[in-house]
Enzyme design. Structure first.
Site: not given
Length: 842
Positions: A557, A560-562, A698
């Site tokens: 998670e 802003f979300g999962e 990333d």
């Protein structure tokens, strides 16, 4: 029974639980060794202090002295958090020890205490105590605590249905319990008859004694879950009507009020109390008419109570918080009389805002294992003369702070003026030196000979634009200019002739679309021109029925979300003709579902839709593919591929290189040629992204997924996983950066380019050839890693490089070193890297 993915709608979101999910310090080291104890230990190298999640020190975990027997709860690992915490999630892991160990707890129970003397067994909302543990020795198993607990001391107690050896590594997730409330006493909730059916308003998770009243415990009024407008429904599934509320009828209280007494950990200065009430007046339920509160600061109750009367609402039936001003009363206990405004009164949550009171004596926390915390009796408040001195000091401090704020604001205004001027100059440069090939979104220079090579798309914004940082980190480039060792002239600084050090055309800050991403992090940075072209087209993916998604586990998670791992039925029908799964049509497909939080703000929603547009255009064999979306209703979802072997980091850590050692340990192996094959695929995927001017930001093995036959696909949700929280450096407690994979110019100047992705690829290649057995620069602290980037900037041959892996031939290590060149122009392109790896493999 099918376990479907559950989506929380806005009105069902918890008050606190959804945001109070921070690691409390086992894996991060904030919890000290002396605060971790155990019932026993198998050896000194398996002591309690080694029971930290995702750590391999000692023999790799805490292991009790004896085997765990059925129905025996003698062994435990205890953590002292030093203060009360609201704990919503726990994580467990077994003992892997680089393939030597294979001990883990298949089940466990949790006991907790707020004072160290009274221990409470945790139960879920269905009354069950046993928590499902680990299935192997290396994977982390995260479990939500439903209900959450409020505790200072927590014990993990391994459970087994047969005699077995167990070892555990654990982490707690939550946040500090600022209310300071240790118990509330109240009359037991009552039962309503609604259309001939009973509706129960009892406090089902209360952890104190419940007979005719509730004493010395906490429960639903402090579980962080707010009730719905309609009390017959609940955001908790498989429970009875009225579950969210504790309610009483005035027929049982001849005095016309319900008394609730609150006990706190110490004397506090109370400002407000917030009470979440149901107001469904059509059912004769209203918020309280009046509340009268009495305060106890020492031994006796104050004679003069505080009274508050809210406005009675006969128009809006919505549940609501009522804020009661407590006028800075000093107290360690409080009892409040809530007066009925109608037949029924129902509460789902009560919270307090306060500051710890100041006394001449202090609270002294005990040493681990010494029993409950003790407190000297607070007998003297600060006298009036000291109070006047304190007030005078505070006023002086306020004046100083105001002056500092004025100076900061003036500097920011001046800085913005300079930024606007420089941005206009950059825009002029951009217009003169860039051309966009609309067919491929390729970014080329004016020199035609360079158009075939992938170009650098650069995000020149400082960290102030990328992360919400504090003032010490907002302007790294400006900070560098202040340091004596960084104040070189342009001739001394080599290619540092300007903040844009590579000398190639760049995108101005205003021309970059930086999307935060549902998982909180480094979604591809995209040129605004490319984004404009994308936004002019429809999303090339279809709407997928939510009911066909079956939940498997939460992958992670973010802000802003999962991200959930799910099985999708009938996904083949929603795919393009150019894409096919390696399974039969009637089998479910393993997918990753990115879900935007229902309470996300407008900017996050817009970013999510832009991310869908971007992902829908990415079609490459080595990039995770967007398969379908659920955007016709909230919460918004995107469904992407997921590879059955998980991420490359975990995959390699479970394998060994081919050789005699692998034969002895009987461990699964990966050949050198397969390692090169996987690295070549990563380079190919990045070659594709760079051709579109996308900067990943990333790239690491945690963001590469592994499928059948060593197939690799690049993803972007590694940051969202607690498993990899140690790979990210937290700045001032908020922003996180993968500094061990970042180039020096990304860390010091906030620049993310294709060249900085090349640097990260070099680190990813190093991870791959070391089988991810250790973190990059594992011998350096985070601060030393940042200092090392300064050595790259100064270029005085004192910088530290990652060492050559044992399996790595000189030709491949040379590729890594070229990726880590100081001058961005001297680093190879992904096309060159891909070609070199292909030649090396042959």
């Amino acid at each position: 029974m099918e376990n479907h993915l559950i989506f929380l709608l806005p009105e069902t979101l918890p008050c606190v639980v959804g945001v109070c999910r921070y690691p409390l310090g086992m894996s991060g080291g904030q919890i000290q060794d002396e605060d971790i104890s155990a019932s026993s230990q198998w050896s000194e190298s398996t002591a309690a202090r080694y029971g930290r999640l995702d750590f391999e020190e000692g023999d790799g975990a805490w292991c009790p002295e004896r085997t765990v027997e059925p129905d025996s709860l003698k062994e435990f690992l205890q953590i002292d958090l030093r203060s009360l915490h609201f704990i919503t999630l726990v994580g467990t892991q077994g003992r892997h020890a680089g393939g030597i160990g294979n001990e883990f707890a298949q089940m466990y129970k949790i006991k907790y205490s707020r004072d160290g003397s009274r221990w409470i067994s945790w139960r879920n909302r269905q009354g069950e105590q046993v928590i499902e543990g680990n299935r192997n020795a290396y994977d982390i198993m995260l479990k939500d605590l439903e209900p959450p607990i409020i505790a200072r001391f927590v014990r993990f107690m391994p459970v087994s249905d047969h005699s077995m050896n167990v070892c555990m590594r654990v982490e707690l997730y939550g946040c500090e319990w600022l209310d300071g409330l240790v118990s509330y006493n109240a009359p037991a909730g009552e039962q309503m008859s609604l259309e001939g059916q009973p509706v129960h308003f009892n406090d089902s998770v209360y952890d104190g004694a419940v007979i005719y009243s509730m004493t010395e415990g906490l429960g639903q009024l402090t579980d962080g879950m707010c009730g719905l407008d309609d009390f017959t429904h609940s955001h908790v599934y498989n429970v009875w009507p009225g579950y969210d509320y504790v309610g009483w009828t005035n027929e049982s209280f001849p005095n016309g009020y319900v008394e609730i007494m609150f006990e706190f950990d110490r004397t506090r200065n109370f400002t407000t109390m917030k009470v979440h009430c149901n107001n469904m007046f059509t059912r004769h339920i209203k918020a309280f008419r009046q509340v009268v509160c009495y305060f106890r600061s020492e031994a006796d109750w104050e004679a003069t109570p505080l009274s508050f009367s809210p406005v009675v609402d006969d128009v809006n039936p919505s549940a609501r918080f009522i804020t009661v001003s407590l006028a800075n009363h000093m107290a360690s206990a409080m009892k409040c009389h809530f007066y009925f405004a109608d037949t029924w009164m129902m509460f789902s949550e009560i919270t307090f805002q306060s500051d710890t009171a100041m006394y001449n004596t202090t609270l002294a926390p005990p040493k681990t294992g010494s029993g409950p915390p003790t407190r000297d009796d607070p007998t003297h408040k600060i006298d009036d003369s000291n109070t006047r001195i304190l007030i005078g000091c505070l006023v002086a401090i306020i004046f100083i702070l105001v002056a500092i704020i004025v100076i900061i604001l003036w500097r920011q205004v001046w800085q913005k003026m300079l930024e606007k001027a420089s941005r206009r100059m950059l825009d002029d440069e951009l217009t003169a030196s860039l051309s966009l090939q609309s067919e491929t979104f390729a970014y080329s220079h004016n020199n035609p000979s360079s158009s075939s090579a992938p170009s650098e798309q650069e995000s020149s914004s400082t960290y102030e634009r990328i992360f919400p940082l504090g003032p010490d980190y907002q302007e790294p480039s400006r900070l560098i200019r202040k340091l004596p060792e960084f104040s070189h002239s342009s001739e001394e600084a080599g290619d540092m002739k300007s903040p844009y050090c590579d000398g190639v055309p760049h995108y101005a800050e205003a021309d970059i679309v930086n999307l935060q991403g549902v998982t909180g992090g480094n979604t591809y940075a995209v040129p605004a021109l490319t984004m404009d072209l994308l936004s002019g087209k429809d999303v090339a993916v279809e709407e997928f029925p939510r009911k066909l998604l079956t939940f498997k586990e939460k992958l992670g998670e973010g802000q802003f979300g999962e991200v959930h791992l799910c099985e999708a039925e009938g996904m083949q029908e929603f795919m393009d003709e150019d894409f096919s799964f390696d399974i039969s049509d009637n089998q479910p497909v393993l997918v990753a579902v990115k879900m935007l939080r229902a309470d996300a703000n407008k900017n996050a929603r817009n970013d999510f839709l832009k991310e869908i547009k971007i992902m829908s255009r990415l079609k490459d064999p080595n990039i995770i593919r967007l398969l379908a979306v659920c955007i016709c209703s909230d919460p918004l979802c995107m469904i992407t591929e997921y590879m059955e072997n998980g991420d490359l980091n975990q995959f390699l850590s479970r394998h060994e290189p081919e050789g005699q050692l692998a034969l002895i340990s009987n461990a699964p192996t990966v050949s050198y040629s397969n390692l090169c094959y996987m690295a070549t695929q990563i380079a190919s995927g990045m070659r594709y992204l760079s051709s579109l001017n996308f900067v990943h930001r990333d790239l690491a093995t945690r963001n590469c997924l592994v499928g059948k036959n060593y197939t690799i696909k690049i993803a972007d949700f590694g940051m969202s996983r607690n498993l990899y929280s140690g790979d990210y450096y937290r700045i001032q407690g908020r922003a996180v950066l993968p500094i061990r994979w970042m180039s020096w110019e990304s860390i010091l100047l906030g620049k993310f380019t294709t060249a900085s992705d090349v640097w990260a690829f070099g680190v990813t290649l190093w991870e791959t050839l070391t089988f991810c057995n250790e973190q990059p620069y594992s011998q350096l602290t985070d601060e030393q890693v940042i200092e090392n980037t300064g050595e790259f900037f100064r270029d005085q041959k004192r910088q530290v490089y990652l060492p050559q892996p044992v399996l790595c031939p000189d030709s491949v290590y040379k590729i890594m070193l070229n990726c880590w060149r100081r001058n961005t122009k001297e680093r190879p392109s992904f096309q060159e890297i891909h070609r070199a790896l292909l030649e090396n493999d042959t």
